[in-house]
Design a protein around this motif. Structure first.
Motif, PDB file in Angstrom:
ATOM      1  N   ALA A 184      29.696 -13.213 123.225  1.00  0.00           N
ATOM      2  CA  ALA A 184      29.049 -13.750 124.422  1.00  0.00           C
ATOM      3  C   ALA A 184      30.061 -14.595 125.197  1.00  0.00           C
ATOM      4  N   GLU A 185      29.781 -14.815 126.489  1.00  0.00           N
ATOM      5  CA  GLU A 185      30.652 -15.703 127.267  1.00  0.00           C
ATOM      6  C   GLU A 185      30.656 -17.104 126.670  1.00  0.00           C
ATOM      7  N   ARG A 186      29.482 -17.556 126.280  1.00  0.00           N
ATOM      8  CA  ARG A 186      29.333 -18.844 125.599  1.00  0.00           C
ATOM      9  C   ARG A 186      28.193 -18.710 124.604  1.00  0.00           C
ATOM     10  N   GLY A 187      28.253 -19.513 123.531  1.00  0.00           N
ATOM     11  CA  GLY A 187      27.187 -19.470 122.529  1.00  0.00           C
ATOM     12  C   GLY A 187      27.212 -18.159 121.758  1.00  0.00           C
ATOM     13  N   GLY A 188      26.058 -17.814 121.173  1.00  0.00           N
ATOM     14  CA  GLY A 188      25.952 -16.583 120.410  1.00  0.00           C
ATOM     15  C   GLY A 188      26.772 -16.577 119.135  1.00  0.00           C
ATOM     16  N   MET A 189      27.013 -17.749 118.562  1.00  0.00           N
ATOM     17  CA  MET A 189      27.839 -17.821 117.358  1.00  0.00           C
ATOM     18  C   MET A 189      26.984 -17.959 116.100  1.00  0.00           C
ATOM     19  N   LEU A 190      27.461 -17.367 115.033  1.00  0.00           N
ATOM     20  CA  LEU A 190      26.882 -17.603 113.717  1.00  0.00           C
ATOM     21  C   LEU A 190      27.265 -19.014 113.292  1.00  0.00           C
ATOM     22  N   GLU A 191      26.252 -19.842 113.021  1.00  0.00           N
ATOM     23  CA  GLU A 191      26.476 -21.227 112.651  1.00  0.00           C
ATOM     24  C   GLU A 191      25.818 -21.485 111.301  1.00  0.00           C
ATOM     25  N   VAL A 192      26.560 -22.102 110.392  1.00  0.00           N
ATOM     26  CA  VAL A 192      26.110 -22.329 109.018  1.00  0.00           C
ATOM     27  C   VAL A 192      26.006 -23.827 108.774  1.00  0.00           C
ATOM     28  N   PHE A 193      24.964 -24.244 108.058  1.00  0.00           N
ATOM     29  CA  PHE A 193      24.686 -25.658 107.836  1.00  0.00           C
ATOM     30  C   PHE A 193      24.869 -26.029 106.365  1.00  0.00           C
ATOM     31  N   ASP A 194      25.212 -27.277 106.139  1.00  0.00           N
ATOM     32  CA  ASP A 194      25.318 -27.813 104.781  1.00  0.00           C
ATOM     33  C   ASP A 194      23.917 -28.176 104.293  1.00  0.00           C
ATOM     34  N   ALA A 195      23.139 -27.120 104.053  1.00  0.00           N
ATOM     35  CA  ALA A 195      21.745 -27.282 103.620  1.00  0.00           C
ATOM     36  C   ALA A 195      21.436 -26.168 102.631  1.00  0.00           C
ATOM     37  N   PRO A 196      21.795 -26.320 101.363  1.00  0.00           N
ATOM     38  CA  PRO A 196      21.594 -25.251 100.381  1.00  0.00           C
ATOM     39  C   PRO A 196      20.113 -24.972 100.158  1.00  0.00           C
ATOM     40  N   SER A 197      19.812 -23.724  99.816  1.00  0.00           N
ATOM     41  CA  SER A 197      18.417 -23.304  99.689  1.00  0.00           C
ATOM     42  C   SER A 197      17.679 -24.056  98.594  1.00  0.00           C
ATOM     43  N   ALA A 218      21.164 -33.540 111.523  1.00  0.00           N
ATOM     44  CA  ALA A 218      21.464 -34.315 110.321  1.00  0.00           C
ATOM     45  C   ALA A 218      22.430 -33.601 109.377  1.00  0.00           C
ATOM     46  N   PHE A 219      22.703 -32.304 109.630  1.00  0.00           N
ATOM     47  CA  PHE A 219      23.504 -31.509 108.701  1.00  0.00           C
ATOM     48  C   PHE A 219      24.891 -31.223 109.276  1.00  0.00           C
ATOM     49  N   ALA A 220      25.898 -31.288 108.405  1.00  0.00           N
ATOM     50  CA  ALA A 220      27.206 -30.762 108.788  1.00  0.00           C
ATOM     51  C   ALA A 220      27.074 -29.270 109.046  1.00  0.00           C
ATOM     52  N   ARG A 221      27.926 -28.745 109.923  1.00  0.00           N
ATOM     53  CA  ARG A 221      27.806 -27.334 110.294  1.00  0.00           C
ATOM     54  C   ARG A 221      29.179 -26.731 110.546  1.00  0.00           C
ATOM     55  N   HIS A 222      29.219 -25.404 110.479  1.00  0.00           N
ATOM     56  CA  HIS A 222      30.440 -24.668 110.810  1.00  0.00           C
ATOM     57  C   HIS A 222      30.043 -23.463 111.643  1.00  0.00           C
ATOM     58  N   ALA A 223      30.677 -23.298 112.809  1.00  0.00           N
ATOM     59  CA  ALA A 223      30.417 -22.166 113.689  1.00  0.00           C
ATOM     60  C   ALA A 223      31.572 -21.177 113.582  1.00  0.00           C
ATOM     61  N   PHE A 224      31.240 -19.902 113.403  1.00  0.00           N
ATOM     62  CA  PHE A 224      32.249 -18.849 113.360  1.00  0.00           C
ATOM     63  C   PHE A 224      32.469 -18.329 114.777  1.00  0.00           C
ATOM     64  N   ASP A 225      33.574 -18.724 115.365  1.00  0.00           N
ATOM     65  CA  ASP A 225      33.955 -18.282 116.708  1.00  0.00           C
ATOM     66  C   ASP A 225      35.057 -17.246 116.519  1.00  0.00           C
ATOM     67  N   VAL A 226      34.664 -15.984 116.334  1.00  0.00           N
ATOM     68  CA  VAL A 226      35.614 -14.936 115.954  1.00  0.00           C
ATOM     69  C   VAL A 226      35.760 -13.915 117.077  1.00  0.00           C
ATOM     70  N   GLU A 227      36.871 -13.197 117.039  1.00  0.00           N
ATOM     71  CA  GLU A 227      37.151 -12.187 118.048  1.00  0.00           C
ATOM     72  C   GLU A 227      36.460 -10.868 117.694  1.00  0.00           C
ATOM     73  N   ALA A 228      36.322 -10.020 118.709  1.00  0.00           N
ATOM     74  CA  ALA A 228      35.755  -8.692 118.492  1.00  0.00           C
ATOM     75  C   ALA A 228      36.566  -7.939 117.436  1.00  0.00           C
ATOM     76  N   GLY A 229      35.854  -7.214 116.575  1.00  0.00           N
ATOM     77  CA  GLY A 229      36.493  -6.482 115.492  1.00  0.00           C
ATOM     78  C   GLY A 229      36.565  -7.236 114.187  1.00  0.00           C
ATOM     79  N   THR A 230      36.057  -8.486 114.155  1.00  0.00           N
ATOM     80  CA  THR A 230      36.118  -9.341 112.966  1.00  0.00           C
ATOM     81  C   THR A 230      34.819  -9.267 112.180  1.00  0.00           C
ATOM     82  N   LEU A 231      34.957  -9.190 110.867  1.00  0.00           N
ATOM     83  CA  LEU A 231      33.823  -9.123 109.944  1.00  0.00           C
ATOM     84  C   LEU A 231      33.678 -10.458 109.229  1.00  0.00           C
TER      85      LEU A 231
END
Length: 272
Positions: A184-197, A218-231
């Protein structure tokens, strides 16, 4: 130490990372990023074709608020009798084969990567019920402007009635991949939180309903901002994650599959 231990490498280096997915299942790492599964030019060509639906993919939709649609059908959203799902599966498989033929095929470009970084284990679509074709191995997803996916744990989906048959074939946690075909131009990222199931699963069920949920701030997070073709492969059954809202006119196109070990012990099953 970050809550999300990640291993990143290029597709050309996958032979040197043959234990990556066994480490992910063991929670030694929580994510794997494989760059250049498709090149930028290949991804662009694929997106041009799927934007026009040149291969005549069968199409379904997320619920309207999510502003997204699928090529193929998400098992989470299928009717429990699965009649429509398995009626659609042959057409989807034929369209996917046609789309990927110029790139060596979906099996050699994507499934072979998964096998290579899991010690050679087989990665295939699960067999359907007696008399049915196999499940769809993936879906292609288009998130339009404003499209998103709310926070969730992927293990929860297996409680749905549409999973009754598949649940008899798989065991252990669900993990998943997201293959980015266009950002996406902006947003649309997979974001993961420090919140185990183990601690938070019950608090985030049915977040699309009106019941109050914990504040994500309240949770730490990590967003995967990856280029096209990335798994990106994620221990998604036990890690809270979402897709942030898409902004701008460029659709976010991805191929996504859920995965779990087969009960028979002969490999890993992948489904859309």
């Amino acid at each position: 130490m970050t809550f999300l231990r990640t291993v990143t490498f290029d597709r050309a280096e996958m032979a040197s990372h043959s234990t990556a997915l066994s480490r992910l299942r063991a929670d030694a790492i929580q994510a794997v990023v494989v760059r250049n599964v498709f090149t930028a030019s290949e991804s662009s060509r694929i997106v041009s074709e799927i934007e026009a639906n040149a291969q005549d993919f069968p199409t379904t939709s997320f619920p309207a608020p999510f502003r997204s649609h699928f090529y193929g059908m998400n098992l989470n959203l299928a009717d429990p009798d699965l009649e429509a799902y398995f009626s659609m599966a042959p057409g989807f498989s034929e369209s996917l084969a046609a789309l990927m033929a110029p790139h060596g095929g979906f099996e050699s470009r994507v499934m072979a990567v998964l096998s290579a970084i899991d010690g050679g284990r087989s990665y295939t679509a699960p067999p359907g019920p007696p008399g049915a074709v196999p499940y769809m191995v993936t879906t292609l997803r288009s998130h339009h402007e404003g499209g998103y996916i709310p926070p969730h744990f992927d293990n929860e989906q297996r409680m749905r009635p549409s999973y009754r048959h598949l649940e008899s074939l798989i065991e252990g946690d669900t993990f998943s991949f997201v293959l980015t075909l266009s950002k996406a131009e902006r947003g649309g990222m997979l974001e993961v939180f420090d919140a185990p199931s183990e601690a938070w699963s019950s608090r985030f069920q049915n977040r699309d309903r009106t019941a109050a949920k914990p504040d994500l701030a309240a949770f730490a997070r990590h967003a995967f901002d990856v280029e096209a073709g990335t798994l990106v492969l994620l221990r998604s059954g036990r890690m809270l994650h979402h897709v942030t809202p898409v902004a701008g006119g460029t659709k976010r196109w991805t191929a996504c599959s859920f995965m779990a070990a087969s009960r028979a012990g002969d490999g890993v099953y992948c489904w859309g």
